[in-house]
Every structure is written in C-alpha cells, then in structure tokens.
Design a protein around this motif. Sequence first.
Motif: not given
Lengths: 990, 990
Positions: A56, A60-61, A63-64, A67, A69, A244, A295, B63, B67, B245-246, B249
């Motif tokens: 993950q 990058g999965s 992500n909740s 964040v 990846c 960010g 990232q 930011n 962001v 983002d969540t 993918i």
Amino acid sequence: MANQVCLVVVLFLCLLCVESKYMMYNTSAGIVPGKINVHLVPHSHDDVGWLKTVDQYYVGSNNSIQVACVQNVLDSLIPALVADKNRKFIYVEQAFFQRWWRDQSEEVQNVVKQLVNSGQLELINGGMCMHDEAAPHYIDMIDQTTLGHRYIKEQFNVTPRIGWQIDPFGHSAVQAYLLSAEVGFDFLFFARIDYQDRAKRINEKTLEVVWRASKSLGSSAQIMTGISPKNYEPPSDNFYFEVGDTSPIVQDDMNLFDYNVPERVNDFVSAAIAQANITRTNHIMWTMGTDFKYQYAHTWFRQMDKFIHYVNQDGRVNALYSTPSMYIDAKYAANESWPLKTDDFFPYADRENAYWTGYFTSRPALKGYVRTMSAYYLAARQLEFFKGRNEVGLSTDSLADALALVQHHDAVSGTEKQHVADDYAKRLSIGYTEAEKVVAASLACLTEFSKNGCVNPITNFQQCPLLNISYCPPSEVDLSSGKSLVVVVYNPLGWKREDIIRIPVINENVTVKDSKGKVIESQLLPLLKDSMSLRNSYSTAYLGKSTNVTPSYWLAFSASVPPLGFNTYIISSAKQAASHSGMRTVYKSQIRQNDTIEVGPGNLKLLYSGKRAKLMRYINSKTSVNKLLEQSYIYYRGDDGSKDLQLSFTILRGPLLDEVHQRINPWIYQVTRVYKGKDHAEIEFTVGPIPIDDGIGKEVVTQITSNMISNKTFYTDSSGRDFIERIRDYRKDWNLEVNQPIAGNYYPVNLGIYMKDNSSELSILVDRSVGGSSIADGQLELMLHRRLVADDNRGVSEALNETVCVFDKCEGLTIIGKYYLRIDPVGEAAKWRRSFGQEIYSPFLLAFTEQDGDHWANSHLATYSAMDTTYVLPDNVALITLQELDSGKILLRLAHLYEIEEDTDLSVMSSVELKKVFPKKKISKVTEMNLSANQERAVMEKKRLVWRVEGSSKEQPTAVRGSPVDPAKLVVELAPMEIRTFVIEFYSER
Amino acid sequence: MANQVCLVVVLFLCLLCVESKYMMYNTSAGIVPGKINVHLVPHSHDDVGWLKTVDQYYVGSNNSIQVACVQNVLDSLIPALVADKNRKFIYVEQAFFQRWWRDQSEEVQNVVKQLVNSGQLELINGGMCMHDEAAPHYIDMIDQTTLGHRYIKEQFNVTPRIGWQIDPFGHSAVQAYLLSAEVGFDFLFFARIDYQDRAKRINEKTLEVVWRASKSLGSSAQIMTGISPKNYEPPSDNFYFEVGDTSPIVQDDMNLFDYNVPERVNDFVSAAIAQANITRTNHIMWTMGTDFKYQYAHTWFRQMDKFIHYVNQDGRVNALYSTPSMYIDAKYAANESWPLKTDDFFPYADRENAYWTGYFTSRPALKGYVRTMSAYYLAARQLEFFKGRNEVGLSTDSLADALALVQHHDAVSGTEKQHVADDYAKRLSIGYTEAEKVVAASLACLTEFSKNGCVNPITNFQQCPLLNISYCPPSEVDLSSGKSLVVVVYNPLGWKREDIIRIPVINENVTVKDSKGKVIESQLLPLLKDSMSLRNSYSTAYLGKSTNVTPSYWLAFSASVPPLGFNTYIISSAKQAASHSGMRTVYKSQIRQNDTIEVGPGNLKLLYSGKRAKLMRYINSKTSVNKLLEQSYIYYRGDDGSKDLQLSFTILRGPLLDEVHQRINPWIYQVTRVYKGKDHAEIEFTVGPIPIDDGIGKEVVTQITSNMISNKTFYTDSSGRDFIERIRDYRKDWNLEVNQPIAGNYYPVNLGIYMKDNSSELSILVDRSVGGSSIADGQLELMLHRRLVADDNRGVSEALNETVCVFDKCEGLTIIGKYYLRIDPVGEAAKWRRSFGQEIYSPFLLAFTEQDGDHWANSHLATYSAMDTTYVLPDNVALITLQELDSGKILLRLAHLYEIEEDTDLSVMSSVELKKVFPKKKISKVTEMNLSANQERAVMEKKRLVWRVEGSSKEQPTAVRGSPVDPAKLVVELAPMEIRTFVIEFYSER
C-alpha cells in the motif's frame, strides 16, 4: 500499442541551465573551509509497513490512513536529479527500491545507474528494511541486510557505506559492531536516544561518538556514530517542502507579492548556527525529509536550490547538497577525536514518562511467528542446498523476503497497525508455504537416496506449522489399519542433538520405533480440555474450517539426530507391538494437597506447595543447586496496580517428563515441564484473552522470584548475542533521573535474561523476543502479553488490542509461548544459555508421511548428516547461514557463540574444518566476505575509515580474531563472538 | 554558474513506450461509434484567489490555509503530457498561466507550444480568470477576457473554443450571448445551477441546451451549453488521484497484494452507464480534476492510463483522453437537436435553503472600489491613447491586470477570505497609482498643447481617489494668498454632459469660474460631523496618518464637458471676487416639524413628513408623476426578524441641490439629494459599523415602497446590460418549490432594478453591484451591506465580518454608497436607465492643480474633445473601449445600449462615424473582430458550429445586426444590444 509510436519529443529536463529571462540557481557549492558547512541531505524515510502495508505504501493506496506513495517518490526523484547534477538524494529501504526498480525500463535503469555511480543517488543502509534493533534476532538482521546489500551490489556494483537507523526506538550493540562495523559501514547515523542522554550530549557536544559495542571484538568492530540533535527531519518546522507542507517557501520573484528571501535566509542561518554550536567540526548535517516525503521531489529541490543560492550569496554560512558520505568524509578530514561509547542505547524514552519499552513485548504471537519462521528459513535453506537450488520454481526466496520485511522497525516490533501486522503474517505464511514444499521435496530426495540424484521424488512429506495449538493432521491418523506414521526429524544445528518430540495422536495404542526398528520409550500425555478448546477455535480461525478429528494425547518420545541431518522414527499401532504399552504412564494429582509435591523425573526437581499450588524450590542433585524459587503472574494496569493470581494445578508424571498444569486465572494457563534428560524447567504459558471489560488495558508479566542477592544487576542479550549488564535505575552514560521505575528498567530480551549472586546464576531463555527486567533484587520478570485500550499517541492511532475471530465472533488474542529456566552454580551458566539457546532458536524440523507397514528403513535412508559422519562443529560454534546462491556458490556463516571471559572452556579460539562440513563436495575457492557478503572482507578492511578516539587510556588491546583461511587446510578459526562469512565455490561434480 | 554546465543527460520522458518487462498502457483510444464514449477531461480548477491570494496560490505559499501550488501543476504537467501524446489537459486561468509562462525557458516554451498546437494542451475559457457572473460589469468581463485571449493569440496563435464557467454561482445571460457566443465559443460548460432545476434536467435529459440569452440578438448569439450532472469533479468519490487523495488506485501489479483491476473497471463502467442514462448521444464527459489538482500531474495520468487501458480491454464502454473540444465535436457530429433555454440561471441554490444570493452584496466596499476602478480604467485608457502609449514605463497595464483578477468568481463576488479581498484591493490600488500618473501626464500634455507633441509636460495634476470620504488634499487648500485651484474635468463618455461637481474646501470665501473666466453658480454645503468623523478615521486607516487640514464645506458647482474631452474650472478666493457670496445658501431644518416638507430646487420634489421624518411622496412637475413613496431600512437577521428604524433629519437647501440628511439609526446615515437639473433623487447611504455585539449577523436592506400594482414582477439587469423579467416565487424552467421567500427571490443588480404598473415605472440605479428584489408588490429593495458572525460552510471557513482598523482599534466596516431613484411614466423610463446608467458608470474624472492667479486659460488648453467638435455619439451608443494596443493600433468597442422594444426612439439601428470619432488621425484599416479581439469577426462566424434546436416553433426571425463597415465611409452601424469590436489602424502621422 499506440505508445510504441514513441514520442520523439524529448524534454531537456535541465530546465534551469539555459540562459534565459528566469532565475538560475547556483547549487554548485562544495565544502568551504572555515565556514559552517550545512550539508543538506535530501531523504525520504519510507517505512516498510507501519500504518499501511508495504505494498500500500509502494503503490499509494489506502491514502485515507496515510498519504504515502513510494512509487511517486522514486518516479519523481529521477527527473529532479537529472535536472541538476548538484542535487543529491539517499535512498534507504531496498524493499521499496526493488519494487520500483523491477518496473523500470532499461533506459530509466541506465539513468539511475549513472546517478548511483556519480554519487548523486546514494543507496545507504541497504537492507530490505530499516530493521528494528530490539525485537529482531541478529541472524534475521544479517539475512535481511545481506538480501539488500547483495542486490545493490549486483545491480549497481556498489556497497553502502552508511548505516542509517534513524527511526528505530533504541539502538543495540549488535547493530553497532555487527550490522555496522562488520558490514563495512564507515558511519552509523540515528536519531532516537533517551531524552536525558540527548540533553547531556547536546550540552557536552558528544552527539557524535565512536561506539565500541562489543567487549570481545573491541576496537576491531567499532563504528563512528552520529546522533541527530533532534530527529531525522529538517532543523525546524520551517523547512518542510512536501506538496501540502506549510513551511514558507522561498518567494524570490520580485514580480509577485510576499518576496521573502531575506527572512528565509535569516531563518536558515540561525538554524545552522544553532546546530553548529552543539556540533564538533564546522560540518553539520540537515536531514531534509521525513516519513514518505518527496512524493513530488521537485517541491523540495526547488526550495533547496533557492536556499543554497541565496544563503551562499549571503555568505554567513555555506550550504550545499550533500549525502551522509560527503558529510562523514568531511568530518573525517577534520581529524577530530571523538568520545567513546560502549554498551547500547536501551531503553529509549522520547520524553519524561514516555519509555518505548512496551513494544519489546507487543504482538507476542507475531514475534513468536517470526522467530519460528526465522529458524525454519535457516533449516530450509540448508535443505534447499542439499537438494540443489532450483533456478526457477519453488524456493525459499519468498520466505526470505517476508522475513526481511518483518524485521522492519514497525513490524516485528509490534508498533504497526493491526491490518499491517496481519499483512506481515500473511507474507510469512505464503513464504512458509513455498519453503515447506522445498523442505518436503528435499527430504524426499534425501530419504529416497536415488543414485541419479534427486529426480521426481515420490514421498509426500507433510509438516505441522500449527503444532503449537495441538493441530497436526499428519499425526492425527488412525494407525489401526496397519499404516505407520513416519516422522523424519531434521536437525539444523551443527551438533548432534537429542530432544523430546511431542505430537498429537488420536488414541493410546501406539508405539514408537527408531530407524533401526527398535521400540523406544514414549509417553502419552492427555490433551486437556483447555488445549482442545484452543485448538478448535484457533484452527477454525486460521484455516477457516473446523477439524473433525480429535486427538486425545500428546505422544512424547526422545529423538536423537546427527548434525545437519535427520533421523527417522516410526509410529505404529500398539496392537502389533503390545509389549510397549507399559511404558506409558499418566498420573493426575489431587488439587490442593497439603504436602510438598516434587516434580521431575531426572536430576532437576521442582518442589511445589500443594496448599498454595505454587512453586517453592528448585533442586538439581547433579549440580547441587538448591534454591528457593517462586513464580507468579501479575499484570500492570496503566502505571501501577498489579495482581497476583493463582488458582489450581494438575500434575502429569511419566518416564520422560513431568508436567505441572496450573490454571492461574481464567485467562492464564501454565504448564511447567521437567524432563528426565534436561536440567532446566520449561514453562509453557497460555495467556489470553486478556479481559478489558473493565476498560483497563493490561500488560501481563511473569515474575521469577528467588532470594538471590542480585544487587540491582541483571543481564540481557543484545539482539540474541552479547549479554549486557543492566543496573536497575542506573545508566552508565548519565545520571538517570528515575521517573518510571518499571518501564524505565525494561530491556529487550531475544535470547535470555539472567542474574547472579556469589553462588549461582538464574537464567531464563525465551522462545521469541520479549521485554524483561529485574524490578526487585532476586527477581526477574518477563512481559508476556499486552492488550491495551488506548493509543499511545505515537502515530499509530490504534490501541494495541489484538483479537482473533472465529467467523463473526472476535475475542482477545490468546498466545502460547515458552520460556526456560535454570539455576546454575555461578560461572557455569553460559554453556546452557549459549548451547540450549541455539537449540531453542533452531528446534527440530518434523516431517511426516504415512507408510503401509513399518519397513520404511528398508527402502529409505533413515538417518543422514550432511557433514562428515565423524564430525560435529565445536560446542562454541554455530552454523548460522548455509545457503546456495543463485550462482551455485554457497554462502556460509559461522558464529562463535561465546564472548570473551564468558566461559572458562568455551571462550576460546575455535576451528571449523570446512572439508568435513562439506565431505561430499570439493571446495575450489573460499572467499571471506564482510558480514553482508557484498564485498571481500580484505577490501572492506582496507577502505574502512579509522576514527580517532578521545583519550588513549580508553584504548584496549587489539581484539583476537581468526586468521585468514589457508586455502589448503580450509580451517576456519573463530575467536570469541566472531562471525565469519564466506562465499565458497566447489569443483563441479560432473 | 554551475548550472550553465548543462547536464548532457537527457531523459526520454516517454517512459512507457519502450519494449520492456513492465506494463505498457494503451491510451490511444479515440471515439468508438456505438459505444458509450467516456471523455476523460483532465483539468485543474485554479481559483485566481479565494482562500489564498493569487500569488500564494501560484507559488504555493500559505499552504496551512489550503494545499495549492499552481506552479507545481504546470511544472509537473508538461513532462506528463510529453510522456504520452495521447494524454490531454485543459488549462483555464490565464492569470496563473502567464505567471508560469514568463518564467519558462525558450526550450520549455517550445515544448508547450507544440503541446498546444497538437491539441494535447488546450487553453480554454482563456480570460485572466474565470469571472463571476453576478457581480462583474459586462465591460469588465469583456476586458478581462480580452486580456487573456489576446495573450493566448500572441503566444500560441490559437483562439479558445470553449467557455468553461464551471464554478461561478449562477450564470448570467450576458455570459451566454456576449462572453460566449460573441467571443466565438462553440460551447459553454458549467456546473452550478439550482438543485431543483438540475433534478428536472437530469430527469428530462435536458442538461445540455442551446441557450438563447439575448432577446435582441436571438439565435445570432446563442450558445450550446452543457451543464454538468453534478459538479466539475470526477463522477464519484472513487476517481480522485491527487497526491493524498483516497480513491483506490488501480493496482494492476500481480506481484503485489490488493490487485483490484476488475473492481475498478466495474466502478468505472457503472459510473459511465449511470451518466449515459441521463445524457443525450453516447458521449459523456468526465471532468477529471477539481480545485488545484494535478500538483503532481503524474499521479492522475498514471491512474487514467490504467483506466483507459483496462476499461477498453473490458470493452463494455470506451474510455478516452479527451478535451471539451473533442467532446463537443463528437456531440456535434451526432447531429442531435437540443432543448432551448432563454433568460439566465439566477439565483442559484445548491440545495434546499442554500441560496447563493447574499454574495450579490458581500463586500460592498470592494464592489464599489472595483466599479470605480473599472470606470477609471476606461477613462485612463482613453487618455493614455490621446497622449500616446509608452512602450516602456508607466501604463494602465497593472490596473488592467488588477481589474482582470478581481473579476474572478471569488473576488468581486466577495466570497474570498478577508486577506484575499485585501490583496485584490491592494492590487487595484497599485494599478490605480500607476494609471493615475498616466492620466495626470496625459492631461498635462493635453492642457499644455505643445506643438511638438507631448514632451516633458510640467503640470502636476493631482487626483482624489478618497473623495468619497470627503478627503481631497488638492482642493483643501488655502486660496487666500492669491493662488487658484484649477479643476480639469474629464468626460469619458461620447456624449456632451453636465453634472454637479462637489469638492471639499476649507472655507467659504471661494468662487468658481468657468474656462472663459466667467463666475458660475456654486453652492456650499457644510461638512457635517458624521462625515468628518468618517473622513478622519478612514483617511487614517487607509493612509496610515491623520490629516491636519479640516475642510468645512463641500463646494458644489455644475460642470459641462464635451465628449471624450475636458473642461476647466478655476476656484479662487472670494475676497477677490466678493460678488458671488450671495449665491451660497445653507439652511438647517428643525427636527420633528409637524408639517410636510418639500425638497428639491427643480422639477422633482420629494415630500417628507416632518412628524415622521420620512419620505412620503414623489412629484415631478415636468412628467406629471405624482406617487406615494416611502423609503426605509430594515435588516435581516438569520432568516427572519427585521427592524424599521428612523431617527431624525436635517435639510440643506440651495440653488443647485437640496440635501436631506437622516440619521436612520446609530449606524445608518442617509443623505438624499435632489438636484435642480436632474429628475431623479440621489440617495447616499452610510452604513456601518453594523453592530454584532448581540451575536447576530445582519444584512442591511433598503426598501422603496410605493402603491404600484407590480404583480410580483420586477426587472433586473444581466451584468449591467439586458434587463430580465423576474417574477417573485416563480421560475420559468420548473415549478419552483419555495422554501426561502426572501433569499430565493434575490437577483444580482449591476445597473439597476425596476418595476412597473399600468401608469409608471419605478427605477433604481446602483453605483456598484448589489443584490436586489421585490419581496412585496409595489416594493423594491436592495441589500446594501452585510456583516455576519458565522461561516456559511461553503469552504471559506471565515465569517463575512469586515473590519477597519485605525492603529490597533478595529471596528466593523462602514460603507458609503449611492443609489438613484426615479419614477417615470410607463414606457419612458429606459432613457434614464440607459443614459444616466452610463453616467453613473463613467463619472467625471477630476484633476487638480494650483496656479498663481487665475489666468490658467491664457497658457493652457482649457477645453478639449478628442472627437470632432461638431460630433457626439448617438444617444443609444456608448464607447466602451478605446485603447491603444502595443502595436500602435487601437481597440475600439461600441455598444448599443438598448434592447429591442425597450424605447420607442432609441431601440433602433444607430450609426457612428469613425472619421468624426478620430478627426485628428487618418484611418488606414478597420478590422472587425470578435468581442475578445483575438480573431476577425468574419473568421469566427465562418467556423462557428451551428447547433440544432428542438422544435422549429421556438425559432425566431434572425436578429438585426449592423452591416459590415464600408472602408470608405467608415460608419459603424449598431443594432439594439449590439456590441462591435474593431481594431483600427491609422496612417502614420509622420
């Protein structure tokens, strides 16, 4: 594919280097003598699993949760480095790097190779993960480092120079002298040390030290070590530049509002001067990154470009793109002397009342599984070699990968989220499943002794990975129809060895014969209701189905097996061999007798008070040890409050062993075993589900209490190897301010813990890594299990509350484990700790098959040793790696198990005759390698930087080490604590 | 510079196109007939200021608020597009694009030019910002669009085809027919319409319509319009791929865990089918992005690559990279007929009880400032042209930029954070300061009438941007020493014009002479204490210093100025001209008289009740209008509760005007002015600080109440141009479910609002954009100011609570504004609304200088018109742009001010004689352009797509338009509501 119509457009990524109207940044700064040199070291700390699983994190999965990846990090990094040759980056975790690397085109790979060769991209640390230093066993640390280092060597022909353990929660002596110095590192960098220690070091400018962590190897295995002033992040909140992040960027476009170059240059210079004030030499390092940063690498480099440009225009300090290698070469060139540090950096508290010691025990089931798999991997590699490694097809590689990953400092440490812990376990299980087939195939080959080598063996060996929950389908068979159960017992140690084997059987009419057909003594022990209940629920939980066979007994018998070899035992129905039934004995005690109960069929007797249902005394008639000894369980709840519970007990007696079953409380069950042939007690504990209905988390501890005068002092091993003296409420390096009398005295235990007084030593060895301490004189304790209801606010955001679910019903995780206890006359305990410790690490590997009748030995090889049958390894030497490399060469590691002065007889130089280790092959070449086998030892020695130590009085005589191996004699000498690594080539057998 | 040693390493970014071991994605899909075609349109919606300022968004600072870094978007986009020629992107906001573009090297610019030419990167909408459609004036919308469109044309030689107003909160008719059709767009896309409207359109498949927004221009200016089914984001939560983002993918690496290609393909297909079910034709568009996305563009493209690859392998639907242009061409090719839509899309509610109508009034001071600057910019460009535009040095460009930015839908709309509103104001102020110098220099040139053209003029003209707070240092001078104050009055309109000028003076001994030296009538009005207090605190707040001069009076006099020209008035000490003092009259009324008070020196009389201190009646003796009329203030608090307040009043009378001063309540002050020569009342309101000590936000409204039978019907202008019929609690397009009887009936007012009955029309014109309505028959209301204590949960996270600080003391913002009221016989009101509306928009521009004595006219040109002195523009035509382009050409826009059937006399074809507009130059070429002047009108007409409309009955006769300009006659015909844009070239004057 349309993509094959490749765009001819190529973009010169060197966007900044053309004369133009826009800003150019001068990033070419090197070191400037006489100035404070700020080495900006861009990096990303990529946990190989923590809040998310390794995959993950990579793709990058999820992500909740976080964040992160890593694919983005590496994808975006390469163009950023290509765009400016002054930019640098270090990459650390090979598990991620390899995932990425194998997805790249040859073009990209070639670009990356250039970046690595030019030093722009430096691969450091280089193991598959940044392993933990408390929970992993040193063999696992070596293996995972070797896996990464050799891959780097193969792909890039480079060897990492830098140890980079920036995140682990405390630092072990083994990390310093073995996994750094012996690997060939020139420098070890980390960040987490006790806050009191750090404060003193900042005050005294002693954050950078020469760490001489091994008593035995001394200065020959010391490592220059740098401790970060704060952490592994930029020097203040003001210098984070991830997409960010909220640090002010350098706004240098006068056409836009908020131009801030002067302010930002001042920020930079202030931070540099502050760090320079606590650092020796005028070189300081800024770790420009943190967890899963870069990232979009461009965001960091753009700002660093500007800082280097404007700070150097300002001129008060010199800023440069750098790497740890550039940094340490500059340090080294300064010819400074450095303070000396010995021992280790445990335990770690990040601030008052925040000791990171619970994790020594967290997730005991995972820790146990890792240890079991580690041993299995060691054995499986041996068997893989004996059979001949497949170029394609089944191998031990996926188990190697899984084991490497799980050494990560948020893996076996137990500091990851539950779903991530599950992911590691799944990987181990997948790796095991494949390795199990390799083992079965190898044993089939070896037992079938075809003269044509191993071609299509037919024997189907089964194994029992769930034997710990009394679940072993191959042994739970009905033998009344005339079938026999063949048990092949493999011994991965280099020593001949005897041990009691226990397997579940479905009825009592069985007999055990050795490979010569002779019936041997066996003992049946009833499978009690508590075990059965656990077996049923956990086998359902793990296999997704319930079993329909119910074993009634454990069948115990003693197996004797040659080194690196096997022996075979045949179990068959007793009706065909009626004469042996008399040997089985089953006793049950009456609960709460008033008299003293003596337990143990051999030299060792444990005396219990029937009334109190408790252990009272330990007596060994052979060694004349006779000691008061109590054992109890308590639990810590929050910072105080503990309970001593003890309910009832049952005693089983027999010719091979006696068992004392104690129901300590509704969720702690204990079996104490005393074997006829063993001078230690084996305590098997079943703990769980720890109740939390009261809303209170609990840390379950077992305490062993004697009347020994231990004088605050006890000893724990470092990553399973050196024993380090621990003194309660005391640290050698600073005046400890005690605010956590329990947590602040806990240490990791991988091999064992002991204490001593003038007459005796009380040792406890463990079957997995746990936390242990001596909170009171005469007492040792181990934390066995923990279940918490609150998160500790260190990022996981999840309470450590492990559960197991059978279908939809979940309850707290129950764990089964063992520890081993022995009292020896003072000075005589090391032999047991070292030799039996190695046996605990490498138990017999059992393989089962069925046969009609009992004439297995007629058609099969029943006993085997890979070594010369007249040869065993010396008692003080263990074979810790025997592995066939892809090239057909083998990797061999031999470890001396004793420290200097540890044992009168065994703390001596020892020798291994390689010709007798490989009697069936002819050695053509032996190359001694560094520990991680990515370079020749001699080359490593030659290029190693030698750092000066403050004060010659702290120097000690050069350590003794084995001589180079004479290519004719092929004898390997091993000095105390020495581990030697060889790549061995053989003459072709054709 | 080290960077100049450019890296020779070039990275073929086409990483995906080499035969290799890794995955290749087939992204080459085009349109597949017969399948649902999912047009993936990658985009980023980059607000030109909202929560952060435009520059903060661009560079990525601040930011912590949001962001967002547009520089990252564009930096990362280019390599992503180069990497795969199938990938597409649209970029919208030129304010950002230009910031980025000017920082790029020529190499990058060339790459981008290729991307634009190939259609991979499509520049759409193309204005500097995505302007709001409620608060901006149409002239500002045209200017900001022109600025962007011409830049795009210059840099890329392309013209945007697509209107992309995806975020504004409601959509104006002017946007459709003027800023879309007349600009040459083929399609207008947006997302925000009333939730009830959307539900009906989804149900009836009428989200895509032909919008015929102009009654006058009809089908000649209609635009095909697409309304998004939901918003401008991906079709569900599942398709967002920003770093962080969540959305899941697409995990397509079988070597890793969590392979999810089938699930993700199903997600995609389901979403596509759902959208196809509510869309005509088999083309659907997915807006793949949202606010400030693609900060690392690679993250989106990587996932879209996979979707296109696997979805098309699956085959149920066809996915492709697309742009709105590709999408509409496919739509067009389908030869479908589309429903017709007229009028506009106001007001907008995103759900029940969530009307976006408060923003029509939010930040009235900013809205007022924008309107003032807009007018100033129009005039300044004229003067810049008269003087001759500088190639370098001072220009009106930065005011143009600032004005363009502030048209953004989170700028003049008032929906931005306070610090961002401040940023816009600062930019306007900077732009004004530069333009002010251009104006001063031009007036100096023109007045000094050197024969050698304008070389180093010496007159130092000052101007008074703070005249609204009675602050004008140039006029607040002591003239007793014999100095004269020269006032040059510039008229930017194409008509001759008279108006009352008011300037503060420090004593009463002054006289006013015209340019011929003749004393003219003037009137002194005392500067009352309320005005002085505001003057003192606000001048301190804005200038950072307090003034030491205290004016005592307003001096009023009537100025008469030729078109596009100026006249000069001289003010000097009255002691030298004692005969004029009798003309000044100052009366003060007694408060609370019992009788009726008549106010007004001319035709118009307002009757007040002395007892109630309130307006009672409106009488115009010339037009015979005699109407009951009340005026009051209320405020809305939350959804209900309002208060009618009225305290006391004071009346000032004089020969030029009467003033009624009313202290409505402690924080509302009102001056009603009735001029001798004007048939309307001017109401100047001072509102604030609105008290919020009670914890309740308030929206201050003025209500004009008559006894007219308005039958729920009233009219508001569209962006300052067409008047649209509004019916209370009713929508033409659907059966309105009324849940907000006030907010749901508010409409934006830029020019004015009116109602009528059988006999008369009551019109109100405004000096800035506000919200207005008619909540009861016979009544009109305007919301003048609002101060709130809670955020509205639409993203700003800040209550609209404007304050002004003098040093450390802050209080709620006070605003001063005006509206104008007139009652006409029915059918006769348009003339005033249109002609006086234009005067409100373009007030006189005043410039001051001092001179010894009063013989200015002897040495200076005292009166001037750029046009032929015998010529004025027709009453129904306004010159809305006269601007010198960089090339020396000029840009001219002429606007017919009347709709068809609006006025008996003036809703007719009209003509402008260009030769008389430019009498001093010789026109060599007149090219008619589209509205944004980026292409020839004829070219635009030729390529415009003609969309079919459902049902021929809805067709109407082709609109009347002016004929092409005959190059010999050079007469421009203008039909009702027509705006014609020309680039005019002159023969060189040398």
